[in-house]
Design a protein around this motif. Structure first.
Motif, PDB file in Angstrom:
ATOM      1  N   VAL A 179     -21.809   2.744  23.543  1.00 31.07           N
ATOM      2  CA  VAL A 179     -21.275   2.967  24.884  1.00 31.07           C
ATOM      3  C   VAL A 179     -21.104   4.471  25.134  1.00 31.07           C
ATOM      4  O   VAL A 179     -21.449   4.981  26.209  1.00 31.07           O
ATOM      5  CB  VAL A 179     -19.930   2.215  25.064  1.00 31.07           C
ATOM      6  N   VAL A 180     -20.615   5.193  24.129  1.00 33.31           N
ATOM      7  CA  VAL A 180     -20.428   6.637  24.308  1.00 33.31           C
ATOM      8  C   VAL A 180     -21.779   7.340  24.411  1.00 33.31           C
ATOM      9  O   VAL A 180     -21.988   8.162  25.309  1.00 33.31           O
ATOM     10  CB  VAL A 180     -19.605   7.222  23.137  1.00 33.31           C
TER      11      VAL A 180
ATOM     12  N   ARG B 102     -24.585   6.161  25.376  1.00 32.92           N
ATOM     13  CA  ARG B 102     -25.261   5.808  26.623  1.00 32.92           C
ATOM     14  C   ARG B 102     -24.919   6.840  27.698  1.00 32.92           C
ATOM     15  O   ARG B 102     -25.773   7.242  28.482  1.00 32.92           O
ATOM     16  CB  ARG B 102     -24.835   4.411  27.065  1.00 32.92           C
ATOM     17  N   ASN B 103     -23.666   7.289  27.714  1.00 36.26           N
ATOM     18  CA  ASN B 103     -23.266   8.284  28.705  1.00 36.26           C
ATOM     19  C   ASN B 103     -23.659   9.697  28.295  1.00 36.26           C
ATOM     20  O   ASN B 103     -24.110  10.482  29.116  1.00 36.26           O
ATOM     21  CB  ASN B 103     -21.760   8.196  28.946  1.00 36.26           C
ATOM     22  N   LEU B 104     -23.494  10.002  26.996  1.00 38.81           N
ATOM     23  CA  LEU B 104     -23.856  11.343  26.523  1.00 38.81           C
ATOM     24  C   LEU B 104     -25.320  11.645  26.790  1.00 38.81           C
ATOM     25  O   LEU B 104     -25.684  12.754  27.162  1.00 38.81           O
ATOM     26  CB  LEU B 104     -23.615  11.439  25.016  1.00 38.81           C
TER      27      LEU B 104
ATOM     28  N   SER C 282     -27.364  10.063  28.945  1.00 35.61           N
ATOM     29  CA  SER C 282     -27.918   9.585  30.212  1.00 35.61           C
ATOM     30  C   SER C 282     -28.674  10.723  30.893  1.00 35.61           C
ATOM     31  O   SER C 282     -28.570  11.878  30.498  1.00 35.61           O
ATOM     32  CB  SER C 282     -26.797   9.058  31.113  1.00 35.61           C
TER      33      SER C 282
ATOM     34  N   GLY D  53     -26.545  13.343  31.880  1.00 29.01           N
ATOM     35  CA  GLY D  53     -25.393  13.425  30.994  1.00 29.01           C
ATOM     36  C   GLY D  53     -25.267  14.776  30.309  1.00 29.01           C
ATOM     37  O   GLY D  53     -26.122  15.647  30.471  1.00 29.01           O
ATOM     38  N   PRO D  54     -24.209  14.964  29.550  1.00 34.89           N
ATOM     39  CA  PRO D  54     -23.906  16.254  28.933  1.00 34.89           C
ATOM     40  C   PRO D  54     -25.035  16.810  28.070  1.00 34.89           C
ATOM     41  O   PRO D  54     -25.302  18.018  28.117  1.00 34.89           O
ATOM     42  CB  PRO D  54     -22.688  15.951  28.060  1.00 34.89           C
TER      43      PRO D  54
ATOM     44  N   GLN E 234     -27.627  18.195  30.313  1.00 34.06           N
ATOM     45  CA  GLN E 234     -27.063  19.364  31.011  1.00 34.06           C
ATOM     46  C   GLN E 234     -27.146  20.592  30.112  1.00 34.06           C
ATOM     47  O   GLN E 234     -27.537  21.677  30.552  1.00 34.06           O
ATOM     48  CB  GLN E 234     -25.598  19.109  31.374  1.00 34.06           C
ATOM     49  N   ILE E 235     -26.791  20.397  28.827  1.00 35.45           N
ATOM     50  CA  ILE E 235     -26.835  21.523  27.902  1.00 35.45           C
ATOM     51  C   ILE E 235     -28.275  21.973  27.684  1.00 35.45           C
ATOM     52  O   ILE E 235     -28.586  23.162  27.710  1.00 35.45           O
ATOM     53  CB  ILE E 235     -26.157  21.153  26.569  1.00 35.45           C
TER      54      ILE E 235
ATOM     55  N   ASN F 267     -29.415  23.846  30.913  1.00 38.31           N
ATOM     56  CA  ASN F 267     -28.737  25.088  31.278  1.00 38.31           C
ATOM     57  C   ASN F 267     -28.659  26.101  30.143  1.00 38.31           C
ATOM     58  O   ASN F 267     -28.731  27.293  30.387  1.00 38.31           O
ATOM     59  CB  ASN F 267     -27.336  24.778  31.793  1.00 38.31           C
ATOM     60  N   VAL F 268     -28.488  25.636  28.919  1.00 34.04           N
ATOM     61  CA  VAL F 268     -28.366  26.581  27.816  1.00 34.04           C
ATOM     62  C   VAL F 268     -29.721  26.898  27.214  1.00 34.04           C
ATOM     63  O   VAL F 268     -30.040  28.046  26.928  1.00 34.04           O
ATOM     64  CB  VAL F 268     -27.406  26.043  26.730  1.00 34.04           C
TER      65      VAL F 268
ATOM     66  N   TRP G  28     -26.519   9.914  12.559  1.00 33.68           N
ATOM     67  CA  TRP G  28     -25.186  10.420  12.889  1.00 33.68           C
ATOM     68  C   TRP G  28     -24.113   9.479  12.349  1.00 33.68           C
ATOM     69  O   TRP G  28     -23.102   9.901  11.791  1.00 33.68           O
ATOM     70  CB  TRP G  28     -25.075  10.546  14.413  1.00 33.68           C
TER      71      TRP G  28
END
Lengths: 303, 277
Positions: free
Chosen positions: A132-133, A135-137, A139, A142-143, A146-147, A150-151, A177
């Motif tokens: 569940v976590v 899936r959002n990370l 997406s 998602g973060p 995004q990283i 942008n980075v 992991w």
């Protein structure tokens, strides 16, 4: 006269010991028969039958090897086997990372107890929560992406579990992991059994850290590496939770694995016979590979 | 002196690197925790703020206000505790017989137990589903508890523990006229307390985190355990990310607490047995 009674007493004692033993063993033994052996026999039997569960017991029809022949023509099963094989990659990746991490944690790090706990957290978390976590990370917006955008200036970040090319690597990443901390801990336990003298002798001979790791630590850890490999391979063929919760076997059929195929045919299509045949296939694969690994261990495991 | 200094600096450097990687490893947890305190509109803001700009406790209130989540907790706790208790009783008596009693067939039965370790639970789930359907245990807690009481692994683990206790103790007990049951309960089992706790913790975590079996063997939402409850919750609130993360946090708390409290036993157990997972 006296001697005889001692013998008799001993015999009584032995008999009562035997009786106690069977009484102590019985509940557990019955359980093993009822919940492991009987189901195993049933699943093997059903694999030679056609059975739509909705028709009840009367619907069971013997069809010989038809289910097994179907296995070889079934696209979903082919994809599943291929994915289980790809998925095996999680084993060497985890082991290599765990060796490096264990070597560092065992000797070169302050606060190792606290740091160990951090690495261990993923392993005790349920795969559902983890999926569940992630899936959002992972997406689309998602973060993680995004990283990356942008980075690291990645203009088109991967679709991760939404892309059929990336879905298996994503699942492997999650598995690595999840397992890393546990494998590391097992290896640290193994490292603590290695005598310090060996390292001191090597140091006197001028061996550097890397050489000591390669020539002393790793060879002496081979029983532990073997253990991690056997368990890791077994688990790779049992993988289910993450696929079911994160991808549902998709996109399309691209992340189907064998146990998921059992679920699909057995509990969605109610084709119990065919699902049983897939179950038996998984069991045979696990047995064969495990036997093969045990046979091969003489070549590289030092006891 | 310079050698020592070099070693010290290396250790500092390595600590920083390993700690850095550790932060990446636990980042998903940090993100989950921070998201659970965010407002829905802030969830995917960039740059990512691990400390929410506007704190929002509404998510947790909603999770706790949903009575079903409490029910999932209670179900999971009940199933896990019964599984652990049953597993400990059955496995430890069987282990005692294997380790400390002489009886015909001991070797063969033990070898048989070790072979059953090879049977994957995923493979016998389908026939178990069919059996439980037939005998009316489908969609009941017993369908999860009864099979969980059987563990060849726990039997093996406890057998090793019992074998390491000197036989002289048993002999002394027998001379004093105690029965084997009494010796087991009063002398041997208390000495293997540490191993019992270990087996108990492993069994508890297994039961608590189990997803596949409850998802197949249970149907009624009010009987759900935490993992299938969480999946159900996250599909029925599919676009409320912050809310789902709050539910996930709540689902993880007990197991994290247990792990932190019993860490010593747990880590010793993997060191001792290696087997887990």
């Amino acid at each position: 006269m006296k001697k005889q009674s001692v013998v008799k007493r001993n015999r009584n004692l032995r008999q009562s010991e035997e009786f106690t033993a069977y009484a102590m063993l019985l509940p557990s033994f019955l359980g093993v028969i009822l919940f492991l052996i009987v189901p195993l026999v049933i699943v093997v039997y059903l694999s030679f039958n056609e059975w739509n569960f909705a028709q009840g017991l009367a619907g069971i029809k013997w069809n010989g090897l038809d289910n097994y022949i179907r296995l070889f023509q079934d696209e979903r099963v082919k994809i599943s086997i291929a994915n289980n094989l790809i998925y095996l990659l999680n084993v060497p990746i985890t082991i290599v990372l765990a060796v490096l991490l264990a070597a560092a944690l065992n000797k070169y790090v302050f606060f190792k107890k606290g740091i160990r706990v951090l690495y261990y957290l993923p392993f005790i978390s349920s795969m559902v929560a983890v999926s569940v976590v992630f899936r959002n990370l992972f997406s689309e917006s998602g973060p993680v992406n995004q990283i990356l955008e942008n980075v690291f200036n990645v203009s088109e970040p991967p679709g991760w579990f939404l892309s059929s090319a990336w879905v298996m690597p994503t699942i492997i990443l999650i598995q690595v992991w999840h397992d890393l901390g546990n494998s590391t801990m097992i290896l640290i336990a193994g490292m603590q059994g290695i005598s310090r003298d060996l390292y001191e002798a090597a140091e006197v001979d001028g061996a550097n850290g890397w050489q000591r790791l390669r020539r002393i630590t790793v060879p002496l850890l081979t029983p532990y590496l073997f253990f991690l490999m056997v368990i890791g391979v077994m688990n790779s063929f049992k993988v289910y939770d993450v696929v079911k919760v994160l991808t549902g076997g998709g996109p399309g059929q691209s992340s189907n694995v064998l146990v998921y195929a059992v679920y699909h045919y057995g509990f969605k299509m109610y084709e119990m016979g065919y699902a049983s045949a897939i179950s038996v296939l998984v069991f045979l694969i696990i047995m064969a590979i495990t036997i093969f690994q045990f046979a091969g261990q003489k070549k590289w495991v030092n006891y | 002196m310079t050698e020592k200094r070099k070693a010290f600096l290396l250790k500092v450097l390595m600590t920083i690197i390993i700690l850095g990687i550790a932060i990446v490893v636990i980042y998903p947890f940090l993100w989950m925790l921070s998201t659970s305190f965010k407002r829905e509109i802030d969830v995917f803001d960039y740059p990512i703020k691990l400390i929410p700009e506007t704190w929002n406790f509404e998510n947790f209130r909603k999770v706790f206000a949903d009575n079903r989540f409490f029910k999932f907790y209670k179900n999971s706790l009940f199933i896990a505790m019964c599984s652990v208790a049953g597993n400990l009783c059955l496995s430890s008596t069987a282990a005692y017989a294997f380790a400390r009693l002489r009886f015909r067939g001991r070797k063969a039965i033990f070898a048989f137990y070790m072979m059953t370790l090879m049977i994957p639970l995923q493979i016998v789930l389908l026939p178990k589903f069919i059996i439980f359907q037939r005998i009316g245990l489908y969609d009941s807690y017993l369908a999860l508890i009864l099979p969980a009481m059987i563990s060849p692994f726990a039997t093996f683990f406890l057998r090793q523990a019992y074998m390491s206790i000197p036989m002289e103790l048993t002999e002394a007990g027998l001379i004093d006229g105690a029965s084997q049951w009494r010796i087991y309960l009063k002398l041997i089992a208390p000495l293997a307390k540490g191993s019992m706790v270990t087996v108990g913790i492993l069994a508890f975590i297994d039961s608590w985190n189990d997803y596949m079996q409850p998802s197949i063997l249970l149907r009624s939402v009010e009987k759900f355990t935490i993992p299938i409850g969480l999946e159900w919750f996250s599909t029925s609130n599919s676009s409320n990310y912050a809310l789902i993360m709050a539910a996930t946090v709540v689902s993880l708390i007990p197991i994290l607490l247990i792990f932190i409290l019993t860490q010593k036993y747990y880590i010793e157990s993997i060191a001792a047995s290696g087997i887990k997972g």
